[in-house]
Design an enzyme around this catalytic site. Structure first.
Site, PDB file in Angstrom:
ATOM      1  CG  HIS A 363      -8.474   2.735   0.244  1.00  0.00           C
ATOM      2  ND1 HIS A 363      -8.814   1.797   1.188  1.00  0.00           N
ATOM      3  CD2 HIS A 363      -9.302   2.521  -0.799  1.00  0.00           C
ATOM      4  CE1 HIS A 363      -9.792   1.033   0.714  1.00  0.00           C
ATOM      5  NE2 HIS A 363     -10.111   1.458  -0.480  1.00  0.00           N
ATOM      6  CE  LYS A 555       2.631   0.038  10.748  1.00  0.00           C
ATOM      7  NZ  LYS A 555       1.275   0.594  10.944  1.00  0.00           N
ATOM      8  NE  ARG A 556       5.073  -1.877   0.342  1.00  0.00           N
ATOM      9  CZ  ARG A 556       4.898  -2.007  -0.997  1.00  0.00           C
ATOM     10  NH1 ARG A 556       4.031  -2.895  -1.458  1.00  0.00           N
ATOM     11  NH2 ARG A 556       5.575  -1.278  -1.852  1.00  0.00           N
ATOM     12  CE  LYS A 561       2.257   2.546   5.274  1.00  0.00           C
ATOM     13  NZ  LYS A 561       0.939   2.154   5.787  1.00  0.00           N
ATOM     14  CB  THR A 663      -5.989  -3.275   8.191  1.00  0.00           C
ATOM     15  OG1 THR A 663      -4.934  -3.281   7.238  1.00  0.00           O
ATOM     16  CG2 THR A 663      -7.195  -2.550   7.641  1.00  0.00           C
ATOM     17  CE  LYS A 667      -4.906  -7.462   8.671  1.00  0.00           C
ATOM     18  NZ  LYS A 667      -4.121  -7.105   7.448  1.00  0.00           N
TER      19      LYS A 667
HETATM   20  C1  LIG Z   1      -1.080   4.516  -7.559  1.00  0.00           C
HETATM   21  C2  LIG Z   1      -0.262   3.883  -6.532  1.00  0.00           C
HETATM   22  C3  LIG Z   1      -1.069   3.557  -5.312  1.00  0.00           C
HETATM   23  C4  LIG Z   1      -1.202   2.209  -4.936  1.00  0.00           C
HETATM   24  C5  LIG Z   1      -1.921   1.906  -3.799  1.00  0.00           C
HETATM   25  C6  LIG Z   1      -2.500   2.932  -3.082  1.00  0.00           C
HETATM   26  C7  LIG Z   1      -3.302   2.551  -1.893  1.00  0.00           C
HETATM   27  C8  LIG Z   1      -4.455   3.415  -1.694  1.00  0.00           C
HETATM   28  C9  LIG Z   1      -2.468   2.601  -0.717  1.00  0.00           C
HETATM   29  C10 LIG Z   1      -3.064   1.832   0.425  1.00  0.00           C
HETATM   30  O1  LIG Z   1      -2.928   0.655   0.490  1.00  0.00           O
HETATM   31  N1  LIG Z   1      -3.690   2.566   1.341  1.00  0.00           N
HETATM   32  C11 LIG Z   1      -4.004   1.957   2.599  1.00  0.00           C
HETATM   33  O2  LIG Z   1      -5.334   1.436   2.536  1.00  0.00           O
HETATM   34  C12 LIG Z   1      -5.664   0.754   3.745  1.00  0.00           C
HETATM   35  C13 LIG Z   1      -7.037   0.107   3.560  1.00  0.00           C
HETATM   36  O3  LIG Z   1      -8.032   1.085   3.596  1.00  0.00           O
HETATM   37  C14 LIG Z   1      -5.606   1.682   4.960  1.00  0.00           C
HETATM   38  O4  LIG Z   1      -5.876   0.944   6.107  1.00  0.00           O
HETATM   39  C15 LIG Z   1      -4.249   2.347   5.048  1.00  0.00           C
HETATM   40  O5  LIG Z   1      -4.254   3.306   6.060  1.00  0.00           O
HETATM   41  C16 LIG Z   1      -3.886   2.999   3.726  1.00  0.00           C
HETATM   42  O6  LIG Z   1      -2.558   3.498   3.728  1.00  0.00           O
HETATM   43  C17 LIG Z   1      -2.387   4.252  -3.433  1.00  0.00           C
HETATM   44  C18 LIG Z   1      -1.660   4.562  -4.583  1.00  0.00           C
END
Ligand SMILES: CCc1ccc([C@H](C)CC(=O)N[C@@H]2O[C@H](CO)[C@@H](O)[C@H](O)[C@H]2O)cc1
Length: 822
Positions: A363, A555-556, A561, A663, A667
């Site tokens: 992701h 968004k976060r 971003k 995503t 929406k």
């Molecule tokens: C280890 C800390 C950590 C926590 C969460 C993440 C996630 C992978 C971050 C995340 O939410 N990525 C997002 O995933 C979405 C679903 O596929 C995508 O639509 C977003 O572009 C992506 O940033 C990475 C590292």
């Protein structure tokens, strides 16, 4: 007796009214006159729950008797959002429920507002898991979601003096009617200690793990009903408990803390969600959390298999396990341990099963988000798994050497162990080696996965790599959050089959220029904007005029971003109005929302800047007639459902190559917002589907970014080369937005002028020019409405149902198993 049967499962208004009254009395122990808002919510929740359980039991029977092949979705996060209205929609009883409430003189919306949302996720990844659970049930694919039942989810965000303040999320304090505790479904989870090799009774070499800590994982089950089907899947979340919660011996000698020490120690493992959305914490507790739910889930699958199918040789035919990023990738080593050490299997058959069981989704490309664990920590917490990782690596690197003779640098790059500096285990490599399929989450992202972070693996196993572009569930993000739009679409399309077959939205195309439809379309949008304006006034004190363009970025917070690019545009608008007050400017309301990881200083400083700019603009009569700025606090699923229907313009402005998919972009577009965005993530495919003429594109492409970076990027030169840009950044440095304090935002302006890693300055001019184009179209309501209708009409691809069907056909090789509705 039919009356009893009817009350617990009847879908009619009368049955719902009776059930509500019964639940208020028999579950809440209240009669109507003395019921609290919470009692009313619980009574309504249990009324819906009974109807869910009715279908759930039928599904469970069908899955059990048919030994159905089952998808297990392993995710450290499930950002579910509020359950009640979503379940009423999926049960098809929203109208009957509203009528029952009216008849009993209940405020239906007040009951909905009472629900605390389970914020068991950070952002995109967690919400995607929740959308996928909804679509797995709706597409009638047997599935189990496995995760962690955090006692405290993502923090609640308050804005105090413009700063983000984190408040702990006590979502369980009033109980959770949607889960069923399963005290008898619990498994031991081991940590630490050492391993011992020994000979088993047949003289075969075996290894035993002697841990120095053992806790229990207990299951809590939440039914996940599909829309308009009988299928209900299971979300099984694990809670950590002490295997022995009270040490009476310690108590007897007056060591009261000692008596409860094990309990406290154990429970910390599922106590709280790590609020980081990209940079990994690398904390030991995080690794313990990951192993905790992975071990419980795999032990549960083995139990289910042994109980229903039999010998484990067919495990990979019964179960396919999707790893939602690397967070559950320990599963590869844990399944090997369980099959060999506990089930007595030899390495080869165990490895064959393992490699045929797992699939991995990536992701993010951000290097700091690719998890690696130090070998020391790994050895200390999971000594047996380190041995298994080493053996997997030894055999894997032999294969690499065979294939790429003499290419030792490739061997070092591909190794599961990073040898330079502190030795670390590369979790993405473990996931790829242990999986039969690897996918990215948007076409552009999946290409970049194959050509950058996992290039070596793609060279070795090209057949393993796939793309499945993300999707979102139209139930929650259209029908639940925007019922007015859903009704209009059903009317124009002639029926509501689009809700389960989103491609049917194409029906709207032929009405895009119909003035009557356009008028009703605009009414729907304006009504949603009015609702949002009321909520924002009550929660921020900022007054928005629903007639102006709502320009939304939610968004976060993360530098890639580029929320700071958008605030530069806001400052440009402000400066233009200040410098020539008479100037005609398209009036806009800039709405921002999103949480920043608590330790991410620059992201929190950008939130402060947005609120500081808002303070100045909203209180300046010279400009606040044209522009207003508001920060929506506590952006979560519930508040997202207020925001998506109310946006005219959706900001998707990440640096090309950084947003894996996005995503939120889907929406907003599904609710009629037009998108201003870069060629990044799923923006590329949204633009392909809706038509380039219906998308406001700007900015560098991935290749242009790469060229500019390799040519040496000097933001300072851009700053000095663009007077408006210089003026905007200088205004921030001037202290105008910080009561004269010229130091407050210096970390941000310095970072932009000297590093600007996400090339905000490089895309500034193109972004501003694009915003001019947006303003020009806004001045022509018929054209805007036409583009808005065409955007929705062409969003069919971005249903999570389509994504799930692609996973089922191309990656999981699983067929739907319909469960009859009654
Ligand atoms: C280890 C800390 C950590 C926590 C969460 C993440 C996630 C992978 C971050 C995340 O939410 N990525 C997002 O995933 C979405 C679903 O596929 C995508 O639509 C977003 O572009 C992506 O940033 C990475 C590292």
């Amino acid at each position: 007796d039919p009356v009893r049967e009817h009350t617990r499962t009847g879908l009619s208004k009368a049955a719902l009214m009776q059930a509500y009254i019964d639940n208020l009395f028999y579950i809440q122990g209240r009669f109507r006159e003395v019921a609290t808002p919470h009692d009313r919510y619980m009574a309504a929740a249990f009324t819906a729950r009974d109807r869910l359980l009715d279908r759930w039991l039928k599904s469970a029977q069908v899955f059990k008797t048919t030994h159905a092949r089952t998808v297990c979705y392993l995710s450290a996060e499930f950002l579910l959002g509020p359950h009640l209205l979503n379940n009423l929609v999926n049960l098809g009883i929203t109208r009957a429920s509203r009528e029952a409430a009216t008849e009993m003189d209940l405020d239906f919306n007040a009951i909905l507002e009472e629900e605390e949302e389970p914020g068991l996720g950070n952002g995109g990844l967690g919400r995607l898991a929740a959308c996928f659970m909804d679509s797995l049930s709706t597409c009638q694919i047997p599935a189990i979601g496995y995760g962690i039942r955090y006692e405290f989810g993502i923090f609640d965000q308050a804005i105090e003096d413009g700063w983000q303040v984190e408040k702990s999320d006590t979502w369980l304090r009033n109980g959770n009617p949607w889960e069923i505790p399963r005290p008898k479904i619990r498994f031991p989870v081991l940590y630490g200690g050492y391993t011992q090799s020994y000979q088993d009774q047949d003289g075969r070499a075996r290894t035993r793990w002697v841990p120095d800590q053992e806790i229990d994982g207990m299951a809590y089950d939440t039914p996940v009903l599909g829309y308009g089907v009988g299928n209900v899947n299971l979300l099984r979340l694990w809670k950590a408990e002490a295997s022995q919660s009270f040490d009476f011996q310690a108590f007897n000698v007056g060591d009261y803390y000692g008596a409860v020490h094990a309990k406290i120690e154990a429970e910390t493992i599922s106590k709280v969600l790590y609020p980081n959305d990209e940079p990994e914490a690398g904390k030991a507790l995080r690794l313990k959390q990951q192993f905790f739910f992975v071990s419980c889930s795999l032990q549960d699958m083995i139990r289910l298999h042994l109980n229903t199918v039999g010998p484990l040789e067919t495990f990979a035919d019964k179960f396919v396990v999707q790893l939602n990023d690397t967070h559950p990738s320990l599963a590869v080593a844990e399944l090997m341990r369980l099959l060999m050490d506990e089930q007595g299997m030899e390495w080869e058959p165990a490895w064959d099963i393992t490699r045929r069981t797992f699939c991995y989704t990536n992701h993010t490309l951000l290097p700091e988000a690719l998890e690696t664990w130090s070998v020391n920590l790994f050895e200390r917490l999971l000594p047996r798994h380190l041995e298994i990782v080493y053996e997997i690596n030894r055999r894997f690197l032999d294969e690499v050497r065979m294939r790429f003779l003499g290419d030792e640098s490739r061997v070092a790059r591909m190794s599961l162990i990073a040898e330079e500096g502190v030795r670390r285990v590369r979790m993405a490599h473990l996931a790829v080696v242990g999986s039969r399929a690897v996918n990215g989450v948007a076409a552009l992202h999946s290409e970049l996965v194959k050509t950058t972070i996992l290039k070596d693996f793609h060279d070795l196993w090209p057949e393993k790599f796939h793309n499945v572009t993300n999707g979102v569930t139209p139930r929650r993000f259209m029908v639940v959050s925007n019922p007015r739009l859903a009704h209009l679409i059903t009317e124009v399309c002639g029926d509501d089959r689009w809700i389960r077959d989103l491609g049917r939205l194409r029906e709207l195309e032929s009405h895009a220029d119909d003035p009557e439809v356009q008028a009703r379309w605009r009414q729907v949008k304006t009504a949603a904007k009015q609702d949002l304006a009321v909520w924002l006034r009550q929660n921020t004190g900022v007054e928005l005029n629903p007639a102006v363009m709502f320009d939304v970025l939610a968004k976060r917070f993360h530098e890639y971003k580029r929320q700071h690019l958008s605030i530069l545009h806001v400052i440009r608008c402000y400066q233009r109005l200040k410098q020539n007050p008479g100037q005609e400017m398209v009036p806009r309301a800039f709405v921002f929302g999103g949480k920043a990881a608590p330790g991410y200083y620059l992201a929190k400083l950008i939130i402060k800047l947005i609120n500081s700019v808002a303070e100045v603009i909203n209180h300046d009569p010279q400009v606040n007639g044209s522009i207003r700025v508001v920060f929506m606090p506590d952006f979560n699923v519930k508040n997202g459902q207020r925001l998506y229907p109310a946006a005219d313009l959706s900001e998707q402005i990440s640096l090309a190559g950084k947003e894996a998919s996005g995503t939120g972009n889907m929406k907003f577009s599904m609710n009629g917002a037009l998108t201003i965005g870069t060629l990044d993530g799923a923006n590329v495919e949204i633009r392909e589907e809706v038509g380039a003429e219906n998308f406001f594109l700007f900015g560098m492409t991935v290749d242009e970014v790469r060229q500019k970076q390799s040519a040496g990027y000097r933001p300072w030169d851009i700053y000095n080369g663009d007077p408006e840009l210089k003026a905007d950044i200088d205004l921030i440095s001037s202290g105008l937005f910080s009561y004269g304090d010229t130091n407050l935002f210096r970390p941000l302006t310095d970072h932009l002028l000297h590093q600007d890693p996400f090339m905000v300055l490089a895309d500034y001019r193109a972004y501003l020019d694009c915003q001019e184009r947006v303003g020009a179209v806004w001045r022509d309501p018929a054209q805007w409405d036409r583009m808005s209708i065409l955007n929705v009409a062409r969003m069919g691809k971005f249903s999570s149902d389509r994504a799930i069907r692609e996973y089922a056909e191309r990656i999981w090789q699983i067929e739907p198993l319909p469960v009859a509705l009654n």
